[in-house]
Design a protein around this motif. Structure first.
Motif, PDB file in Angstrom:
ATOM      1  N   ILE A  76      28.150  14.167  26.895  1.00  0.00           N
ATOM      2  CA  ILE A  76      28.222  12.711  26.755  1.00  0.00           C
ATOM      3  C   ILE A  76      26.851  12.136  26.451  1.00  0.00           C
ATOM      4  N   PHE A  77      25.861  12.467  27.281  1.00  0.00           N
ATOM      5  CA  PHE A  77      24.506  11.930  27.123  1.00  0.00           C
ATOM      6  C   PHE A  77      23.530  13.018  26.685  1.00  0.00           C
ATOM      7  N   GLY A  78      22.950  12.832  25.509  1.00  0.00           N
ATOM      8  CA  GLY A  78      21.825  13.645  25.101  1.00  0.00           C
ATOM      9  C   GLY A  78      20.567  12.937  25.587  1.00  0.00           C
ATOM     10  N   ILE A  79      19.626  13.682  26.106  1.00  0.00           N
ATOM     11  CA  ILE A  79      18.391  13.093  26.631  1.00  0.00           C
ATOM     12  C   ILE A  79      17.218  13.766  25.918  1.00  0.00           C
ATOM     13  N   VAL A  80      16.623  13.017  25.005  1.00  0.00           N
ATOM     14  CA  VAL A  80      15.584  13.554  24.133  1.00  0.00           C
ATOM     15  C   VAL A  80      14.403  12.575  24.122  1.00  0.00           C
ATOM     16  N   PRO A  81      13.405  12.785  24.972  1.00  0.00           N
ATOM     17  CA  PRO A  81      12.279  11.847  25.013  1.00  0.00           C
ATOM     18  C   PRO A  81      11.371  11.979  23.789  1.00  0.00           C
ATOM     19  N   MET A  82      10.481  11.031  23.638  1.00  0.00           N
ATOM     20  CA  MET A  82       9.510  11.077  22.548  1.00  0.00           C
ATOM     21  C   MET A  82       8.531  12.230  22.742  1.00  0.00           C
ATOM     22  N   GLY A  83       8.206  12.512  23.969  1.00  0.00           N
ATOM     23  CA  GLY A  83       7.375  13.663  24.325  1.00  0.00           C
ATOM     24  C   GLY A  83       8.108  14.443  25.394  1.00  0.00           C
ATOM     25  N   PHE A  84       8.255  15.742  25.229  1.00  0.00           N
ATOM     26  CA  PHE A  84       9.076  16.533  26.149  1.00  0.00           C
ATOM     27  C   PHE A  84       8.350  16.971  27.413  1.00  0.00           C
ATOM     28  N   CYS A  85       7.025  16.877  27.423  1.00  0.00           N
ATOM     29  CA  CYS A  85       6.232  17.345  28.565  1.00  0.00           C
ATOM     30  C   CYS A  85       5.426  16.196  29.182  1.00  0.00           C
ATOM     31  N   TYR A  86       5.082  16.355  30.446  1.00  0.00           N
ATOM     32  CA  TYR A  86       4.239  15.367  31.125  1.00  0.00           C
ATOM     33  C   TYR A  86       2.883  15.311  30.419  1.00  0.00           C
ATOM     34  N   PRO A  87       2.487  14.103  29.925  1.00  0.00           N
ATOM     35  CA  PRO A  87       1.265  13.999  29.127  1.00  0.00           C
ATOM     36  C   PRO A  87      -0.024  13.836  29.916  1.00  0.00           C
ATOM     37  N   GLY A  88       0.083  13.568  31.213  1.00  0.00           N
ATOM     38  CA  GLY A  88      -1.117  13.332  32.017  1.00  0.00           C
ATOM     39  C   GLY A  88      -1.221  11.870  32.416  1.00  0.00           C
TER      40      GLY A  88
END
Length: 189
Positions: A76-88
């Motif tokens: 139902i929900f795809g979750i695709v952030p702009m950056g996949f990892c914690y940037p700091g």
């Protein structure tokens, strides 16, 4: 899709810039109907590997009017952030999403999700990337004019507790935008 997700989860493209190392966090399925495009995982999400597994996620699910079980169903929900990892961390909070992720991975992911009916653009980074010149002068105006972007996109402010002041200054968000968002969810689900 499975192969692509495995490749993304093994990505080390910007490893040198990640203080906690790479840990790509996303969820998607070929049958996803709604795509949640946020910023980048925070430290709690990085540690658990579960997207939106924090106070921001709880608030987002409240806005959507969905249970955690429904939200975490990738069919139902795809979750695709702009950056996949914690940037700091920066002066005012987390750093922006790494600029490599979206152009590297989003096109391939979207190609494998033909059933997406609505893309939730959460925050300025997603709105800048997906709306480009079509976005308004600032995030507030873009969110206020959300109807201009339907049926493909629904721009939202980030549901972070840090944005409670923004919500207090903009009561129209809770009065108009949240009910319209829930209506969109009901029609899709």
């Amino acid at each position: 899709m499975k192969e692509l997700l495995e490749t993304i989860k093994g990505c080390t493209l910007c490893e040198a810039h990640l203080p906690l190392g790479p840990n790509p966090v996303l969820a998607a399925s070929r049958s996803s109907s709604v795509l949640v495009i946020g910023q980048a995982p925070g430290t709690k999400v990085h540690a658990t590997g579960i997207p939106w597994n924090d106070a921001s996620g709880k608030e987002l699910r409240r806005w959507l009017g969905v249970s955690p079980e429904l939200f975490y169903d990738p069919a139902i929900f795809g979750i695709v952030p702009m950056g996949f990892c914690y940037p700091g961390r920066g002066k005012g909070g987390d750093l922006p999403p790494r600029p490599e992720c979206a152009p590297t991975w989003h096109p391939a992911l979207l190609e494998k999700m033909p059933g997406i009916k609505l893309k939730l653009l959460i925050g300025q980074y997603a709105q800048r990337y997906y709306l480009g010149k079509e976005r308004k002068k600032n995030l507030t105006e873009t969110v206020r004019d959300f109807r201009d972007y339907l049926p493909e996109f629904f721009p939202l402010v980030h549901p972070s507790p840090r944005n409670k002041l923004w919500q207090k200054r903009n009561p129209w968000f809770e009065e108009e935008v949240v009910p319209a968002l829930r209506n969109q969810m009901e029609s899709i689900l």
